[in-house]
Design a protein around this motif. Structure first.
Motif, short mmCIF file in Angstrom:
data_model
loop_
_atom_site.label_atom_id
_atom_site.label_comp_id
_atom_site.label_asym_id
_atom_site.label_seq_id
_atom_site.Cartn_x
_atom_site.Cartn_y
_atom_site.Cartn_z
N GLY A 153 0.82 -1.33 -0.05
CA GLY A 153 -0.09 -0.01 -0.25
C GLY A 153 0.86 1.06 -0.15
O GLY A 153 2.38 0.93 0.08
N PRO A 154 0.10 2.43 0.02
CA PRO A 154 -1.28 2.73 0.18
C PRO A 154 -1.92 2.62 -1.29
O PRO A 154 -3.18 2.70 -1.33
CB PRO A 154 -1.38 4.10 0.54
N GLY A 155 -1.26 2.44 -2.44
CA GLY A 155 -1.83 2.37 -3.70
C GLY A 155 -1.65 3.46 -4.35
O GLY A 155 -1.19 4.60 -3.86
N SER A 156 -2.01 3.44 -5.77
CA SER A 156 -1.66 4.70 -6.59
C SER A 156 -2.56 4.52 -7.74
O SER A 156 -3.22 3.47 -8.03
CB SER A 156 0.00 4.98 -6.95
N GLY A 157 -2.81 5.58 -8.39
CA GLY A 157 -3.71 5.38 -9.68
C GLY A 157 -5.08 5.39 -9.23
O GLY A 157 -5.62 6.00 -8.09
N GLU A 158 -5.88 5.07 -10.11
CA GLU A 158 -7.30 4.86 -9.98
C GLU A 158 -7.92 3.99 -11.10
O GLU A 158 -7.74 3.92 -12.03
CB GLU A 158 -8.00 6.43 -10.14
N VAL A 159 -8.94 3.13 -10.56
CA VAL A 159 -9.63 2.27 -11.56
C VAL A 159 -11.02 1.87 -11.17
O VAL A 159 -11.30 2.12 -9.81
CB VAL A 159 -9.02 0.74 -11.56
N SER A 160 -11.96 1.80 -12.04
CA SER A 160 -13.42 1.52 -11.76
C SER A 160 -13.42 -0.03 -11.57
O SER A 160 -13.45 -0.76 -12.69
CB SER A 160 -14.04 2.42 -12.73
N VAL A 161 -14.17 -0.43 -10.55
CA VAL A 161 -14.51 -1.95 -10.42
C VAL A 161 -16.14 -2.02 -10.16
O VAL A 161 -16.39 -1.17 -9.54
CB VAL A 161 -13.70 -2.49 -9.50
N VAL A 162 -16.61 -3.08 -10.94
CA VAL A 162 -17.92 -3.27 -10.52
C VAL A 162 -17.97 -4.53 -9.70
O VAL A 162 -17.50 -5.65 -10.06
CB VAL A 162 -18.76 -3.53 -12.01
N ILE A 163 -18.82 -4.40 -8.53
CA ILE A 163 -18.91 -5.51 -7.77
C ILE A 163 -20.41 -6.04 -7.83
O ILE A 163 -21.18 -5.44 -7.54
CB ILE A 163 -18.54 -5.22 -6.14
N SER A 164 -20.81 -7.16 -8.49
CA SER A 164 -21.94 -7.68 -8.64
C SER A 164 -22.38 -8.75 -7.70
O SER A 164 -23.54 -8.85 -7.25
CB SER A 164 -21.98 -7.99 -10.11
N ASP A 165 -21.38 -9.35 -7.29
CA ASP A 165 -21.70 -10.59 -6.15
C ASP A 165 -20.78 -10.59 -5.08
O ASP A 165 -19.41 -10.41 -5.00
CB ASP A 165 -21.28 -11.98 -6.86
N PRO A 166 -21.53 -9.87 -3.83
CA PRO A 166 -20.78 -9.30 -2.82
C PRO A 166 -20.21 -10.34 -1.90
O PRO A 166 -20.03 -10.31 -0.62
CB PRO A 166 -21.65 -8.50 -2.09
N THR A 167 -19.62 -11.65 -2.50
CA THR A 167 -18.92 -12.37 -1.62
C THR A 167 -17.54 -12.25 -1.72
O THR A 167 -17.04 -11.77 -2.66
CB THR A 167 -19.27 -14.01 -2.14
N ALA A 168 -16.77 -12.97 -0.58
CA ALA A 168 -15.46 -12.58 -0.44
C ALA A 168 -14.66 -12.98 -1.63
O ALA A 168 -13.81 -12.35 -2.18
CB ALA A 168 -14.95 -13.13 0.77
N GLN A 169 -15.07 -14.22 -2.18
CA GLN A 169 -13.93 -14.64 -3.13
C GLN A 169 -14.23 -14.12 -4.49
O GLN A 169 -13.40 -13.75 -5.11
CB GLN A 169 -14.66 -16.37 -3.48
N GLU A 170 -15.84 -13.73 -4.59
CA GLU A 170 -15.72 -12.82 -5.81
C GLU A 170 -15.29 -11.55 -5.92
O GLU A 170 -14.85 -11.25 -6.78
CB GLU A 170 -17.42 -13.18 -6.27
N ILE A 171 -15.50 -10.93 -5.11
CA ILE A 171 -14.94 -9.70 -4.75
C ILE A 171 -13.40 -9.63 -5.10
O ILE A 171 -12.83 -8.97 -5.76
CB ILE A 171 -15.25 -8.98 -3.42
N GLY A 172 -12.79 -10.59 -4.37
CA GLY A 172 -11.51 -10.92 -4.42
C GLY A 172 -10.82 -11.01 -5.85
O GLY A 172 -9.69 -10.37 -6.40
N THR A 173 -11.52 -11.88 -6.59
CA THR A 173 -11.11 -12.25 -7.97
C THR A 173 -11.26 -10.97 -8.75
O THR A 173 -10.53 -10.41 -9.29
CB THR A 173 -12.10 -13.14 -8.57
N THR A 174 -12.43 -10.24 -8.42
CA THR A 174 -12.68 -8.87 -9.22
C THR A 174 -11.31 -7.99 -9.00
O THR A 174 -10.94 -7.22 -9.94
CB THR A 174 -13.97 -8.36 -8.85
N LEU A 175 -11.19 -7.74 -7.78
CA LEU A 175 -10.09 -6.90 -7.45
C LEU A 175 -8.69 -7.20 -7.66
O LEU A 175 -7.87 -6.29 -8.45
CB LEU A 175 -9.97 -6.31 -5.93
#
Length: 380
Positions: free
Chosen positions: A65-87
């Motif tokens: 961290g703390p990270g940099s830049g900016e990206v737009s992500v769409v969370i459709s299935d709010p389960t831990a595994q699905e969010i983790g995969t998307t991120l």
């Protein structure tokens, strides 16, 4: 004469033998320096190689961290595994597993909602969880339409949430594709919560509400030719009473009235439809309003259903219309709008007594409202 004494002539050969050890030590010293230098060089190189080998065997599992830049992500299935995969795919976190672990460690993580988020890349997984819990990182917005709202209220809300001029929403309303048989947009803007994503237009939002109405009616087996009438009935039920049981009874009263009741025939006599036609609140209606024939929504004057819905009904009103309880009620009146107490009867005389009780309540309520307004004016 040659000197043959023991010391004579012996110095030259002895000097040559004494010089050999000195050169050997010098050579050994140079060799030692070279060996040490080579060792240092190898050690330095090894220090560079080791991290590379370590990274190959033990890849990064979480960014610092703390990270940099900016990206737009769409969370459709709010389960831990699905969010983790998307991120992880978006480069927000190093690995899906890092996010799953951080999610499990945060008891609030289950509150992460579907939607579109704007996040930095290369974040620490724990920080990514916190970022998804912060509404400030939502790129989309939630548009909530309460049951019973009229089209004018809904278009105003769309303009507010989307941050566009009301005129733009009103223009979009004229472009919405309505189902066959729909007389107007009123009643077809389904009462629900919607996610407004970046790039969506007012037309997109309104069309989604109409499409949702069709979906809900189809789920309940309403034939296309019956959709409009179902919405008209449900909108009246929605406006008249709030209690689920009372809604079923009002739906039955509508059926009985349309079939014809003793002293009123097919007049529905619904104050809610009169108020809609005159753009008034029910509590502002007068006896003269009930005789006003300037609007086809006056069901005290015109028999049968009004020409269109009067609001966007919710599911309980729809279900009440589609499956009303048995009963011979032809009359009902809510005698107290604050408590919602509603009386049902099939006796015209009893109904008149109930109406008188409502008028008494309304008079008291108006006096209280007037007094309260006077007190507020005095304080100002």
């Amino acid at each position: 004469m040659t000197d043959r004494s023991p010391d004579s002539g012996a110095s030259a050969p002895d000097s040559g033998r004494a010089g050999a050890p000195t050169r050997t030590r010098r050579n050994l010293t140079i060799l030692g320096v070279l060996v040490v230098a080579l060792a240092l060089l190898v050690a330095g190189a090894w220090q560079l190689v080791i991290p590379m080998l370590r990274d190959a065997d033990d890849p990064v599992t979480d960014y610092p961290g703390p990270g940099s830049g900016e990206v737009s992500v769409v969370i459709s299935d709010p389960t831990a595994q699905e969010i983790g995969t998307t991120l992880a795919e978006a480069g927000v976190v190093a690995t899906s597993q890092a996010f799953v672990d951080a999610y499990a460690a945060n008891p609030d993580a289950t509150s992460i909602a579907p939607g579109t988020y704007t996040l930095p890349q290369r974040m620490r997984a724990a920080d990514a969880v916190l970022a998804l819990l912060d509404p400030a990182n939502r790129a989309d917005r939630t548009l909530t339409i309460p049951a019973g709202w009229r089209e004018t209220q809904i278009t105003a809300k769309v303009a507010e949430v989307m941050g566009v001029p009301l005129a733009d929403v009103e223009a979009a309303a004229e472009q919405v594709e309505l189902p066959e048989g729909a007389t107007s947009l009123e009643g077809w803007l389904y009462a629900d919560s919607y996610t407004v994503s970046p790039g969506q237009t007012p037309l997109d939002a309104l069309q989604a509400m109409v499409d949702r109405t069709v979906e809900v009616l189809d789920e309940r087996g309403v034939a296309p030719e019956d959709r409009e009438e179902t919405l008209i009935r449900a909108s009246i039920v929605e406006a008249e009473v709030a209690d689920a049981e009372d809604r079923g009874r009002v739906a039955r009263v509508l059926d009985n009235r349309l079939e014809g009741c003793a002293d009123v025939g097919r007049l529905l006599q619904m104050s809610s439809t009169v108020a809609y036609g005159l753009d008034k609140a029910v509590t502002d209606l007068t006896l003269a309003d009930l005789d006003d024939d300037s609007t086809p929504f006056n069901t005290y004057v015109f028999e049968g259903l009004p020409p269109a819905p009067i609001n966007s009904p919710g599911t309980t009103a729809l279900d009440a219309v589609l499956d009303p309880p048995a009963g011979d009620w032809c009359y009902f009146v809510t005698v107290n709008l604050e408590t919602g107490e509603t009386r049902f009867t099939d006796d015209p005389a009893e109904h008149e007594l109930n109406r008188a009780e409502y008028r008494e309540w309304l008079e008291r309520w108006r006096e209280e409202q007037s007094a309260a307004a006077g007190d507020a004016a005095g304080e100002g």
